[in-house]
Design a protein around this motif. Sequence first.
Motif, mmCIF file in Angstrom:
data_model
loop_
_atom_site.group_PDB
_atom_site.id
_atom_site.type_symbol
_atom_site.label_atom_id
_atom_site.label_comp_id
_atom_site.label_asym_id
_atom_site.label_seq_id
_atom_site.Cartn_x
_atom_site.Cartn_y
_atom_site.Cartn_z
ATOM 1 N N VAL A 10 0.869 -1.182 0.000
ATOM 2 C CA VAL A 10 0.000 0.000 0.000
ATOM 3 C C VAL A 10 0.901 1.226 0.000
ATOM 4 N N ALA A 11 0.422 2.318 -0.544
ATOM 5 C CA ALA A 11 1.243 3.524 -0.607
ATOM 6 C C ALA A 11 1.247 4.296 0.715
ATOM 7 N N THR A 12 0.118 4.300 1.416
ATOM 8 C CA THR A 12 -0.011 5.126 2.622
ATOM 9 C C THR A 12 -0.592 4.328 3.786
ATOM 10 N N GLU A 13 -0.422 4.850 4.974
ATOM 11 C CA GLU A 13 -1.025 4.239 6.167
ATOM 12 C C GLU A 13 -2.544 4.176 6.028
ATOM 13 N N GLY A 26 -2.003 -13.768 7.130
ATOM 14 C CA GLY A 26 -0.574 -13.930 7.380
ATOM 15 C C GLY A 26 0.358 -13.179 6.457
ATOM 16 N N ALA A 27 -0.161 -12.411 5.527
ATOM 17 C CA ALA A 27 0.705 -11.690 4.588
ATOM 18 C C ALA A 27 1.367 -10.492 5.278
ATOM 19 N N GLU A 28 2.582 -10.208 4.857
ATOM 20 C CA GLU A 28 3.307 -9.036 5.344
ATOM 21 C C GLU A 28 2.737 -7.791 4.651
ATOM 22 N N ILE A 29 2.603 -6.695 5.388
ATOM 23 C CA ILE A 29 2.123 -5.435 4.811
ATOM 24 C C ILE A 29 3.303 -4.476 4.715
ATOM 25 N N VAL A 30 3.490 -3.902 3.535
ATOM 26 C CA VAL A 30 4.563 -2.943 3.295
ATOM 27 C C VAL A 30 3.936 -1.622 2.848
ATOM 28 N N GLU A 49 11.027 -13.767 -7.918
ATOM 29 C CA GLU A 49 10.536 -15.101 -8.271
ATOM 30 C C GLU A 49 9.715 -15.731 -7.153
ATOM 31 N N ALA A 50 9.953 -15.313 -5.926
ATOM 32 C CA ALA A 50 9.303 -15.955 -4.783
ATOM 33 C C ALA A 50 8.328 -15.026 -4.060
ATOM 34 N N THR A 51 7.978 -13.896 -4.680
ATOM 35 C CA THR A 51 7.081 -12.939 -4.026
ATOM 36 C C THR A 51 5.871 -12.644 -4.897
ATOM 37 N N ARG A 52 4.708 -12.785 -4.282
ATOM 38 C CA ARG A 52 3.438 -12.398 -4.897
ATOM 39 C C ARG A 52 3.054 -11.065 -4.254
ATOM 40 N N ILE A 53 2.868 -10.048 -5.071
ATOM 41 C CA ILE A 53 2.486 -8.729 -4.550
ATOM 42 C C ILE A 53 0.977 -8.549 -4.699
ATOM 43 N N VAL A 54 0.339 -8.168 -3.612
ATOM 44 C CA VAL A 54 -1.070 -7.791 -3.635
ATOM 45 C C VAL A 54 -1.106 -6.311 -3.291
ATOM 46 N N ASN A 55 -1.590 -5.519 -4.228
ATOM 47 C CA ASN A 55 -1.617 -4.066 -4.064
ATOM 48 C C ASN A 55 -3.037 -3.598 -3.775
ATOM 49 N N TYR A 56 -3.180 -2.848 -2.692
ATOM 50 C CA TYR A 56 -4.433 -2.156 -2.395
ATOM 51 C C TYR A 56 -4.136 -0.674 -2.444
ATOM 52 N N GLY A 57 -5.100 0.125 -2.905
ATOM 53 C CA GLY A 57 -4.864 1.554 -2.916
ATOM 54 C C GLY A 57 -6.037 2.334 -3.452
ATOM 55 N N TYR A 58 -5.887 3.635 -3.340
ATOM 56 C CA TYR A 58 -6.892 4.557 -3.852
ATOM 57 C C TYR A 58 -6.611 4.885 -5.310
ATOM 58 N N VAL A 59 -7.676 5.136 -6.051
ATOM 59 C CA VAL A 59 -7.578 5.572 -7.441
ATOM 60 C C VAL A 59 -8.593 6.673 -7.699
ATOM 61 N N GLY A 60 -8.297 7.469 -8.704
ATOM 62 C CA GLY A 60 -9.272 8.414 -9.220
ATOM 63 C C GLY A 60 -9.965 7.792 -10.411
ATOM 64 N N TYR A 114 -7.014 5.717 -12.137
ATOM 65 C CA TYR A 114 -5.692 6.347 -12.149
ATOM 66 C C TYR A 114 -5.058 6.307 -10.770
ATOM 67 N N ASP A 115 -3.809 5.838 -10.735
ATOM 68 C CA ASP A 115 -3.064 5.807 -9.483
ATOM 69 C C ASP A 115 -1.657 6.333 -9.727
ATOM 70 N N MET A 116 -0.763 6.141 -8.738
ATOM 71 C CA MET A 116 0.610 6.613 -8.879
ATOM 72 C C MET A 116 1.645 5.532 -8.555
ATOM 73 N N GLU A 117 1.205 4.245 -8.447
ATOM 74 C CA GLU A 117 2.145 3.198 -8.056
ATOM 75 C C GLU A 117 2.109 1.911 -8.877
ATOM 76 N N LEU A 118 0.943 1.462 -9.336
ATOM 77 C CA LEU A 118 0.786 0.098 -9.824
ATOM 78 C C LEU A 118 1.719 -0.280 -10.978
ATOM 79 N N ALA A 119 1.864 0.537 -12.000
ATOM 80 C CA ALA A 119 2.732 0.175 -13.129
ATOM 81 C C ALA A 119 4.185 0.023 -12.688
ATOM 82 N N PHE A 120 4.596 0.783 -11.689
ATOM 83 C CA PHE A 120 5.963 0.656 -11.177
ATOM 84 C C PHE A 120 6.135 -0.677 -10.448
ATOM 85 N N ILE A 121 5.112 -1.101 -9.699
ATOM 86 C CA ILE A 121 5.156 -2.415 -9.050
ATOM 87 C C ILE A 121 5.301 -3.499 -10.118
ATOM 88 N N CYS A 122 4.467 -3.427 -11.150
ATOM 89 C CA CYS A 122 4.503 -4.432 -12.219
ATOM 90 C C CYS A 122 5.841 -4.449 -12.941
#
Length: 152
Positions: A10-13, A26-30, A49-60, A114-122
């Motif tokens: 997630v981008a923010t608290e 049990g997933a770690e939150i970053v 190779e060993a990490t699955r990212i699950v992204n939650y966030g706000y969008v416009g 529209y967000d500011m993070e997802l394509a960079f994660i990918c």
Amino acid sequence: MKEIRTVIAVATEAEKRLIRQERHAGAEIVVTGVGGTNVVERLKGFDREATRIVNYGYVGSPDLAIGTEVQVGRCSLFHVNCGYDEPVYRIGDSGVVCRTSCDFVLQGRKGEVYDMELAFICALGFREVVSYKTVSDNCSYEEYESTSGTVS
């Protein structure tokens, strides 16, 4: 074979409230921070190779109701004043397109978010990326300021 680790990004608290814990026990939150540079800096040390990212966030979104949750099917970078094509990352089966910008998007295309993070994660090349986004505004910074942290 390596064990697959799930990391919720997630981008923010405030975006932590969007996480559906029952989906990811049990997933770690970053918390990455907002924007591409923060995402790269915070996630670059994870084993792709060993990490699955699950992204939650706000969008416009210019047309989806505030509070609507969508699962993203594909994403790419979004440049307001440029006409060239960016790589498209397919991350799910939904028809929802997320455009990642380096700036807050004030005018978007219907049917896109529209967000500011997802394509960079990918672009970091993780084994799997899944993204759930919640509409916080209709391409209005004032709406975002008044609803982010209260929409879940």
